[in-house]
Design an enzyme around this catalytic site. Sequence first.
Site, short mmCIF file in Angstrom:
data_model
loop_
_atom_site.label_atom_id
_atom_site.label_comp_id
_atom_site.label_asym_id
_atom_site.label_seq_id
_atom_site.Cartn_x
_atom_site.Cartn_y
_atom_site.Cartn_z
N LYS A 195 0.76 -1.16 -0.01
CA LYS A 195 0.12 -0.04 -0.16
C LYS A 195 1.28 1.10 0.04
O LYS A 195 0.79 1.95 0.88
CB LYS A 195 -1.16 -0.12 1.49
CG LYS A 195 -2.30 1.03 1.66
CD LYS A 195 -3.52 0.97 0.14
CE LYS A 195 -3.58 1.87 0.53
NZ LYS A 195 -4.85 1.76 -1.34
N ASP A 251 -2.28 -12.28 5.09
CA ASP A 251 -4.14 -13.57 5.38
C ASP A 251 -5.38 -12.90 4.68
O ASP A 251 -5.89 -14.17 4.51
CB ASP A 251 -3.91 -12.28 7.06
CG ASP A 251 -5.16 -13.34 7.61
OD1 ASP A 251 -5.42 -14.24 7.69
OD2 ASP A 251 -6.33 -12.73 8.18
N ASP A 255 -6.44 -16.02 1.53
CA ASP A 255 -8.52 -16.12 1.96
C ASP A 255 -9.52 -16.29 0.96
O ASP A 255 -9.84 -17.17 0.18
CB ASP A 255 -9.20 -15.75 3.12
CG ASP A 255 -9.01 -16.62 4.36
OD1 ASP A 255 -8.38 -17.67 4.15
OD2 ASP A 255 -10.15 -16.14 5.31
C1 IPM Z 1 -4.71 -18.04 9.61
C2 IPM Z 1 -5.03 -18.47 10.23
C3 IPM Z 1 -4.64 -17.29 11.55
C4 IPM Z 1 -3.82 -15.81 11.16
C5 IPM Z 1 -5.40 -16.75 12.81
C6 IPM Z 1 -6.36 -18.99 12.93
C7 IPM Z 1 -4.75 -16.33 13.70
O1 IPM Z 1 -5.95 -16.86 9.60
O2 IPM Z 1 -3.15 -18.45 9.58
O3 IPM Z 1 -4.26 -17.32 8.54
O4 IPM Z 1 -4.82 -14.73 10.64
O5 IPM Z 1 -2.43 -15.95 10.96
MN MN Z 2 -6.22 -16.14 7.93
#
Ligand code: IPM
Ligand code: MN
Length: 360
Positions: A195, A251, A255
Site C-alpha cells: 500500500k 492473511d 483467503d
Molecule cells: C491464518 C489464520 C490465522 C492468522 C489466525 C488463526 C490467527 O487466519 O493462518 O490465516 O490470522 O494468521
Molecule cells: Mn487467515
Amino acid sequence: MNRKIAVIKGDGIGPEIVTQALKVLDRVAERYGHTFYKTEVLMGGCSIDAYGEPLTQETLSVCEDSHAVLMGSIGGNTTTSPWYQLPSHLRPEAGLLSLRKNLGLFANLRPCVLYPQLRAACTLREDISSKGFDMLIMRELTGGLYFGERRTEAVDGVMTAVDTLKYDENEIRRIGIKAFEVAMKRRKKVTSVDKANVLDSSRLWRKVMNELAAEYPEVTLEHALVDSTAMQLVKDPAQFDVMVTENMFGDILSDEAAMVTGSIGMLPSASLAEGKFGLYEPSGGSAPDIAGKDLANPIAAILSAAMMLRYSFDMMEEADAVERAVAQVLDEGYRTGDIMSEGCTQVGCDRMGSLIAERI
Ligand code: IPM
Ligand code: MN
C-alpha cells in the site's frame, strides 16, 4: 531416511484430517523405505482445556526438537466457544502466533490452484475460470501488523486502541529472497503487493523488492497495491504466479484466493524458517460445525504433508507421488461433500484418505 515429525492435530476437524495425512505418510514410509518418528502434542483449544494455556513449553520443545511440524487446525466458534471468553493471550490463536514467532516461521507459502477436475466448484464466471490459475502467495508471517506493538487504553477519557505496522529492511529482504527463489522454479514472475501510496512500511518494502529484483534478472517483478490486487484476484487470477506481501495483507488475500478456487478444503500451506524447518497445515480453518462427522475434506492436510516432504525433507519423488495420488482420486470421480458435483461419488474423510494412500 529417518525424520522426526511433531504432530499437532488441534481442534475441530483437525484430528480427523491429520489422521488421514498420517495414513498417507505411513504409506510413503513403507513404499520408499523411510522412518517417520511422530510425536503428538497439543496446541490451541485442546491445550487450553488440558493445561489452561494454548501453547505449553513442552509442545514448543517437541516442535523445536523435530525436523518439521504437521498441523491440523485450531480454534472454535468465536461466538459460542468458552475459549473466546478468555483474555486474548490465552485464546487458541495466541498459541499459533506464538508458535510461529518462536519457531522463526517467517515465510508462509499458500498455493492456490484451480484443479481442472474441480472447475465446476469455482465461484468465478466460466470465461475467467476456463483459463485456470496456479499461484503461490508468499505471506510474511512473523512481522508487520500482527506483531507490532499494540495497546488499548483511555486517552483523555476516550478508549483508544493502537496497532502498529513495522518492518525493517532485513525482514523484508528475507521474505523477498524466498519469493524470488520459488519464482525461479515456477513461471518467473513476482507480484509484490503493498500500500505504497499511503504507508511508509510499504515504501520501504517496495525499495527492498526493487533491490532484490536486480539480483534475479530472469524474474519479472511487478508492484501492485493491495486494494487493486483484491480486485484483480477475482477479475483475472491467471495473471499471478508468485505474490509476496505483508502479514495482514497476505492473511486477507490468501483467503480470497483460496475461495475463488471454490474449495478451501483442497489448499495446503507451508510456514518456513531459515533452513529446512517448517510447519505444514491446511489453509482452511477448524470448521467446528462439521467436526467429528467424517465430512471434512482431508486433501488440504494430505497436500500439506506433501509440502513437508518437498520443502523440509527434500523428498521430491515422494511429494510428487502424493500429489499424483490426489489427482488420480479426483480423476476417478471421488469427492468429499464440499467439492461434490453431479455424477461423482461422495465419500467421507476417512475413505478419501484411504483412497489416496492406496494410490501411492
Ligand atoms: C491464518 C489464520 C490465522 C492468522 C489466525 C488463526 C490467527 O487466519 O493462518 O490465516 O490470522 O494468521
Ligand atoms: Mn487467515
